[in-house]
Design an enzyme around this catalytic site. Structure first.
Site, PDB file in Angstrom:
ATOM      1  N   LEU A   1      11.167  12.873  -0.521  1.00 17.19           N
ATOM      2  CA  LEU A   1      10.464  11.829  -1.279  1.00 17.19           C
ATOM      3  C   LEU A   1      10.380  10.545  -0.458  1.00 17.19           C
ATOM      4  CD1 LEU A   1      12.048  12.446  -4.779  1.00 17.19           C
ATOM      5  CD2 LEU A   1       9.694  12.900  -4.102  1.00 17.19           C
ATOM      6  N   GLY A   2      11.216  10.462   0.572  1.00 23.31           N
ATOM      7  CA  GLY A   2      11.177   9.243   1.391  1.00 23.31           C
ATOM      8  C   GLY A   2      12.384   9.179   2.309  1.00 23.31           C
ATOM      9  N   LYS A   3      12.221   8.358   3.335  1.00 21.56           N
ATOM     10  CA  LYS A   3      13.302   8.202   4.325  1.00 21.56           C
ATOM     11  C   LYS A   3      13.825   6.773   4.268  1.00 21.56           C
ATOM     12  CE  LYS A   3      12.368   9.381   8.552  1.00 21.56           C
ATOM     13  NZ  LYS A   3      12.616  10.238   9.708  1.00 21.56           N
ATOM     14  N   GLY A   4      15.116   6.610   4.418  1.00 20.70           N
ATOM     15  CA  GLY A   4      15.670   5.254   4.501  1.00 20.70           C
ATOM     16  C   GLY A   4      16.466   5.133   5.780  1.00 20.70           C
TER      17      GLY A   4
ATOM     18  N   PHE B   1      19.682   4.983   6.199  1.00 23.72           N
ATOM     19  CA  PHE B   1      20.932   5.753   6.285  1.00 23.72           C
ATOM     20  C   PHE B   1      20.797   7.167   5.767  1.00 23.72           C
ATOM     21  CE2 PHE B   1      22.735   1.968   7.647  1.00 23.72           C
ATOM     22  CZ  PHE B   1      22.350   0.941   6.802  1.00 23.72           C
TER      23      PHE B   1
ATOM     24  N   VAL C   1      15.741  10.921   0.727  1.00 23.53           N
ATOM     25  CA  VAL C   1      15.767  11.333  -0.679  1.00 23.53           C
ATOM     26  C   VAL C   1      14.865  12.557  -0.808  1.00 23.53           C
ATOM     27  CG1 VAL C   1      15.224  10.683  -3.052  1.00 23.53           C
ATOM     28  CG2 VAL C   1      16.191   8.985  -1.510  1.00 23.53           C
TER      29      VAL C   1
ATOM     30  N   LYS D   1      19.705  11.937  -3.146  1.00 25.68           N
ATOM     31  CA  LYS D   1      19.756  10.956  -2.059  1.00 25.68           C
ATOM     32  C   LYS D   1      20.877  11.399  -1.112  1.00 25.68           C
ATOM     33  CE  LYS D   1      19.772   5.856  -1.597  1.00 25.68           C
ATOM     34  NZ  LYS D   1      19.840   4.618  -2.401  1.00 25.68           N
TER      35      LYS D   1
ATOM     36  N   ASP E   1      18.894  -7.931  -5.661  1.00 25.97           N
ATOM     37  CA  ASP E   1      17.918  -7.478  -4.659  1.00 25.97           C
ATOM     38  C   ASP E   1      16.675  -6.914  -5.335  1.00 25.97           C
ATOM     39  OD1 ASP E   1      17.877  -5.174  -1.817  1.00 25.97           O
ATOM     40  OD2 ASP E   1      16.759  -7.000  -2.266  1.00 25.97           O
TER      41      ASP E   1
END
Ligand SMILES: Clc1ccc(CN2CCN(c3c(Br)cnc4[nH]c(-c5ccc(CN6CCOCC6)cc5)nc34)CC2)cc1
Length: 277
Positions: free
Chosen positions: A21-24, A26, A29, A44, A138
């Site tokens: 669903l996506g990369k961050g 660290f 997901v 995650k 945040d």
């Protein structure tokens, strides 16, 4: 039955892993399905080595401890977590309509009723957090997801913190969204979330953040000098609401309770009774 699972120990073998669903920074997901119940979740996956390298362990610890306590329709649920020798896994609610900032990018800016509905849902989520003495700190479109009914889901509690009365010092958050007190002497409390909600409302209605600057110094000067303009296409009621939240003095910001109960805001709220397929 996934909720009773909080006491169970999970392993990756309990899940069928779907598309990313996506990369961050660290980790990643993934869409995932719990095999027994066929319950869909967002998994995650964080890499311990990366977390350690950037000293993010306690950010993750706080994210887990805070998200485990939250039960609200506008807060992304965490159903559980587990880890193996190299990774930590968070079993999170899957928000079917994706990330708010992606939707904002694709539409440019939202119609007033939609923007105010997101603000009202964010306010409900923040009141829930504040009732548990948690400050999010945040809030930005990247941390806001959209559920299957189009409703806002506050996510990513990595920077949230318990605000047991005394003011906080850690500088965090996203520069565009930083309230003046966090740019200056860094003492802040729950009212920093009101400022961020005001910045968010502006961005949802206008399509870009109110304060800009070619570098942090210029940005902070604009924030602390309250240098921003509201374009003429924003209604006078919405402009007044933004101005009531973007107030330098934290104690003079419009309380979230009065925003959630504001008859005009309530009148603008869209119905969330249709599942978006
Ligand atoms: Cl470690 C890390 C890795 C990636 C990220 C960035 N995202 C954080 C939020 N993630 C999601 C979470 Br958590 C929970 N539910 C989700 N649901 C989605 C999602 C759902 C649907 C879509 C598909 N779009 C839906 C809107 O129409 C166009 C297609 C895209 C993303 N992403 C998440 C996705 C990844 C943050 C941290």
């Amino acid at each position: 039955e996934i909720l009773e699972a909080e006491r169970r120990t999970w392993t990756i073998n309990n899940f069928d892993i779907g598309r990313p669903l996506g990369k961050g920074k660290f980790g990643r997901v993934y869409l995932a399905r719990e095999k027994k119940s066929e319950f869909i979740v967002a998994l995650k996956v964080l890499f311990k080595k990366e977390l350690m390298k950037h000293g993010q362990e306690n950010v993750l610890r706080r994210e887990i401890e805070i998200q485990a306590r939250l039960r609200h329709p506008n807060c992304l649920m965490m159903y559980g977590y587990f880890y193996d020798e190299t990774k930590v896994y968070l079993i999170l609610e899957y928000a079917a309509c994706g990330e708010l900032f992606k939707k904002l990018q694709s539409v440019g800016r939202f119609p007033e009723a939609e923007a105010l509905t997101y603000l009202a849902e964010l306010t409900d989520a923040l009141l829930h957090l504040h009732s548990k003495n948690i400050i999010h700190r945040d809030i930005k479109p990247e941390n806001l997801l959209i559920g299957g009914y189009g409703e806002l889901k506050l996510a990513d509690f990595g920077w949230s913190v318990h605000s047991s009365g005394k003011d906080r010092k850690t500088v965090c958050g996203t520069p565009d969204y930083l309230p003046p007190e966090m740019c200056k002497d860094k003492l802040h409390n729950k009212s920093c979330d009101i400022w961020c909600a005001g910045v968010l409302l502006y961005e949802l209605l206008v399509g870009n953040a109110p304060f800009e600057g070619r570098d942090h110094k210029a940005l902070f000067e604009n924030i602390c000098g309250l240098n921003y303009r509201i374009p003429p296409f924003v209604s006078s009621s919405a402009s007044k609401l933004i101005r009531d939240m973007l107030v330098i003095n934290p104690s003079k910001r419009r309380p979230l309770e009065t925003i959630a109960r504001d008859p005009w805001v309530q009148g603008q709220r869209l119905k969330r009774d249709t599942l978006i397929i």
